[in-house]
Scaffold this motif. Sequence first.
Motif, PDB file in Angstrom:
ATOM      1  N   MET A   1       0.822  -1.211   0.000  1.00  0.00           N
ATOM      2  CA  MET A   1       0.000   0.000   0.000  1.00  0.00           C
ATOM      3  C   MET A   1       0.853   1.256   0.000  1.00  0.00           C
ATOM      4  N   LEU A   2       1.875   1.295   0.848  1.00  0.00           N
ATOM      5  CA  LEU A   2       2.756   2.446   0.897  1.00  0.00           C
ATOM      6  C   LEU A   2       3.444   2.667  -0.445  1.00  0.00           C
ATOM      7  N   GLY A   3       3.749   1.547  -1.142  1.00  0.00           N
ATOM      8  CA  GLY A   3       4.345   1.663  -2.464  1.00  0.00           C
ATOM      9  C   GLY A   3       3.395   2.327  -3.441  1.00  0.00           C
ATOM     10  N   ALA A   4       2.117   1.960  -3.361  1.00  0.00           N
ATOM     11  CA  ALA A   4       1.108   2.562  -4.243  1.00  0.00           C
ATOM     12  C   ALA A   4       0.955   4.047  -3.969  1.00  0.00           C
ATOM     13  N   ILE A   5       0.954   4.426  -2.682  1.00  0.00           N
ATOM     14  CA  ILE A   5       0.859   5.841  -2.325  1.00  0.00           C
ATOM     15  C   ILE A   5       2.048   6.609  -2.895  1.00  0.00           C
ATOM     16  N   GLY A   6       3.227   6.017  -2.764  1.00  0.00           N
ATOM     17  CA  GLY A   6       4.427   6.668  -3.287  1.00  0.00           C
ATOM     18  C   GLY A   6       4.370   6.849  -4.794  1.00  0.00           C
ATOM     19  N   ILE A   7       3.909   5.803  -5.486  1.00  0.00           N
ATOM     20  CA  ILE A   7       3.804   5.889  -6.950  1.00  0.00           C
ATOM     21  C   ILE A   7       2.801   6.969  -7.357  1.00  0.00           C
ATOM     22  N   LEU A   8       1.622   6.944  -6.725  1.00  0.00           N
ATOM     23  CA  LEU A   8       0.609   7.956  -7.023  1.00  0.00           C
ATOM     24  C   LEU A   8       1.151   9.361  -6.823  1.00  0.00           C
TER      25      LEU A   8
ATOM     26  N   ILE B   1       1.478  -1.148 -12.893  1.00  0.00           N
ATOM     27  CA  ILE B   1       2.573  -1.734 -12.119  1.00  0.00           C
ATOM     28  C   ILE B   1       2.097  -2.919 -11.283  1.00  0.00           C
ATOM     29  N   GLU B   2       0.930  -2.756 -10.643  1.00  0.00           N
ATOM     30  CA  GLU B   2       0.440  -3.826  -9.769  1.00  0.00           C
ATOM     31  C   GLU B   2      -0.169  -4.976 -10.567  1.00  0.00           C
ATOM     32  N   GLY B   3      -0.836  -4.654 -11.668  1.00  0.00           N
ATOM     33  CA  GLY B   3      -1.351  -5.692 -12.551  1.00  0.00           C
ATOM     34  C   GLY B   3      -2.534  -6.475 -12.023  1.00  0.00           C
ATOM     35  N   THR B   4      -3.098  -6.057 -10.903  1.00  0.00           N
ATOM     36  CA  THR B   4      -4.239  -6.785 -10.330  1.00  0.00           C
ATOM     37  C   THR B   4      -5.586  -6.185 -10.732  1.00  0.00           C
TER      38      THR B   4
ATOM     39  N   PRO C   1      -7.855  -4.565 -13.921  1.00  0.00           N
ATOM     40  CA  PRO C   1      -7.882  -4.443 -15.391  1.00  0.00           C
ATOM     41  C   PRO C   1      -7.873  -2.973 -15.828  1.00  0.00           C
ATOM     42  N   ILE C   2      -7.221  -2.709 -16.952  1.00  0.00           N
ATOM     43  CA  ILE C   2      -7.142  -1.337 -17.457  1.00  0.00           C
ATOM     44  C   ILE C   2      -8.531  -0.804 -17.807  1.00  0.00           C
ATOM     45  N   SER C   3      -9.439  -1.702 -18.167  1.00  0.00           N
ATOM     46  CA  SER C   3     -10.804  -1.276 -18.507  1.00  0.00           C
ATOM     47  C   SER C   3     -11.500  -0.589 -17.328  1.00  0.00           C
ATOM     48  N   PHE C   4     -10.942  -0.773 -16.124  1.00  0.00           N
ATOM     49  CA  PHE C   4     -11.515  -0.129 -14.938  1.00  0.00           C
ATOM     50  C   PHE C   4     -11.490   1.392 -15.087  1.00  0.00           C
ATOM     51  N   LEU C   5     -10.487   1.931 -15.805  1.00  0.00           N
ATOM     52  CA  LEU C   5     -10.401   3.376 -16.046  1.00  0.00           C
ATOM     53  C   LEU C   5     -11.631   3.855 -16.805  1.00  0.00           C
ATOM     54  N   ILE C   6     -11.988   3.132 -17.871  1.00  0.00           N
ATOM     55  CA  ILE C   6     -13.136   3.524 -18.686  1.00  0.00           C
ATOM     56  C   ILE C   6     -14.431   3.396 -17.887  1.00  0.00           C
TER      57      ILE C   6
ATOM     58  N   LEU D   1      -3.426   5.299 -13.303  1.00  0.00           N
ATOM     59  CA  LEU D   1      -3.211   4.249 -14.293  1.00  0.00           C
ATOM     60  C   LEU D   1      -1.829   3.615 -14.131  1.00  0.00           C
ATOM     61  N   THR D   2      -0.856   4.398 -13.698  1.00  0.00           N
ATOM     62  CA  THR D   2       0.492   3.863 -13.455  1.00  0.00           C
ATOM     63  C   THR D   2       0.464   2.787 -12.375  1.00  0.00           C
ATOM     64  N   VAL D   3      -0.306   3.048 -11.316  1.00  0.00           N
ATOM     65  CA  VAL D   3      -0.446   2.056 -10.246  1.00  0.00           C
ATOM     66  C   VAL D   3      -1.108   0.792 -10.782  1.00  0.00           C
ATOM     67  N   VAL D   4      -2.136   0.954 -11.608  1.00  0.00           N
ATOM     68  CA  VAL D   4      -2.830  -0.196 -12.196  1.00  0.00           C
ATOM     69  C   VAL D   4      -1.873  -1.043 -13.030  1.00  0.00           C
TER      70      VAL D   4
END
Length: 430
Positions: free
Chosen positions: A1-8, A36-39, A41-46, A31-34
């Motif tokens: 989680m801390l990694g995701a916060i840092g990336i964001l 990198i983590e890969g868990t 789907p990119i379609s979640f953005l849409i 989208l960068t977090v999505v």
Amino acid sequence: MLGAIGILTIVFILCLLINIPIAIALAISALTVVLIEGTIPISFLIQATFTSNDSFSLLAVPFFILAGELMSTGGISRRLIDFFKSMVGSWTGSLGLITILASLIFAAISGSGAATVASIGGIMIPHMINSGYKKPYAAALTASAGALGPIIPPSIVFIFYGIMAGVSISDLFIAGIVPGLLIAVILIIINYIVCKKEGYVDQQPEEEKIGFWRSLNEAKFGLLAPIIILGGIYGGIVTPTEAAVVAVVYSLIVSIFIYKELRFSDLMDVFLKAAVTSGSVMIFVGTATFFGKILTLEQVPQYIANGISGFTTNPIIILVLINLFLLVVGMFIETVAALLIFVPLLLPIVIPLGVDPLHFGMIVCFNLTLGLLTPPLGLNLFIGAKVANIRFEETFKHLTPILVALLILLGIITFVPQLTLFLPHLLSSK
């Protein structure tokens, strides 16, 4: 989680540093977090972007924006100013007073701070400068009067908060009446003090004077607009979204068929301006919602709540910290985007403290409204300075006492909840 916060955080700041628009920066960082983590789907953005805009309540936003454009172009705002000129006369600082009163009425029509500054300031700032007012003061006062837009109902900012927090938008509108009037009173007092010191006594030339009854007759349709819009909402006749549609239809009829200052050939330009403004807002809504959902999935709200509660459990200190945090946020992030990002993070912190979500909405919206006056974002300030043809930093000297007074009012609103709540509770009990 801390990694995701840092990336964001890092990606978002980098995007801002290279002048990527905030709406796009929010999407890129999430989208960068999505990726990198890969868990996820990119379609979640849409999906997140589309569903966030698929809301009946949100339809009020483009309609109120369009109503503001129609009233500005169709001569309604000019007639309101002429009416207040005839009513105020040649008092000390009367042009400043007219600017505040006209902004108050226009805010009750458009619901937007930027639209209020652009419409009223476009007429009043040159008039004040020609009457001897210093350019920086004229710009600072008009920008500050534009802060009435997001607080005086109907408010676009309240619509977004109500959707995010699940709070009645009509109750938010009612709650904004007293704080909005207090802002106007503060600005009137400061304007009188400054103008008394500087000797700004406005003598209107005889050929420009308009009789009170004549100006009232000319402005009656503009003065009726907030009564129709707000009366319909509070009377339970229309919802806020339906009231926005009523505002558009009313503006069209008055501007085209009564005042006859808006031609059918002008409508395309008016619709285009409103569409561009509305489109930029809706892009904010979509990308900020996506950003917020990623924060939620990464449990950032819980992390922040645990951090604050670990630091202190004193509700007064927590509210002070939140206010300080939002004041900084408002300097860098547009009001709507800030609401969409931070309301889901902060509500879970204050609700266990017994803070009413309606009261908290007023704290958040009033606080972020000050961001319209504080650089580097300071949208109202930039518009006012542009109309006055000066650099925005020249306004700081005159803006400082206004900001200090408004910060004191923010403290009062924060720690005297009845100032916000008594009117909604009073009307709901009837």
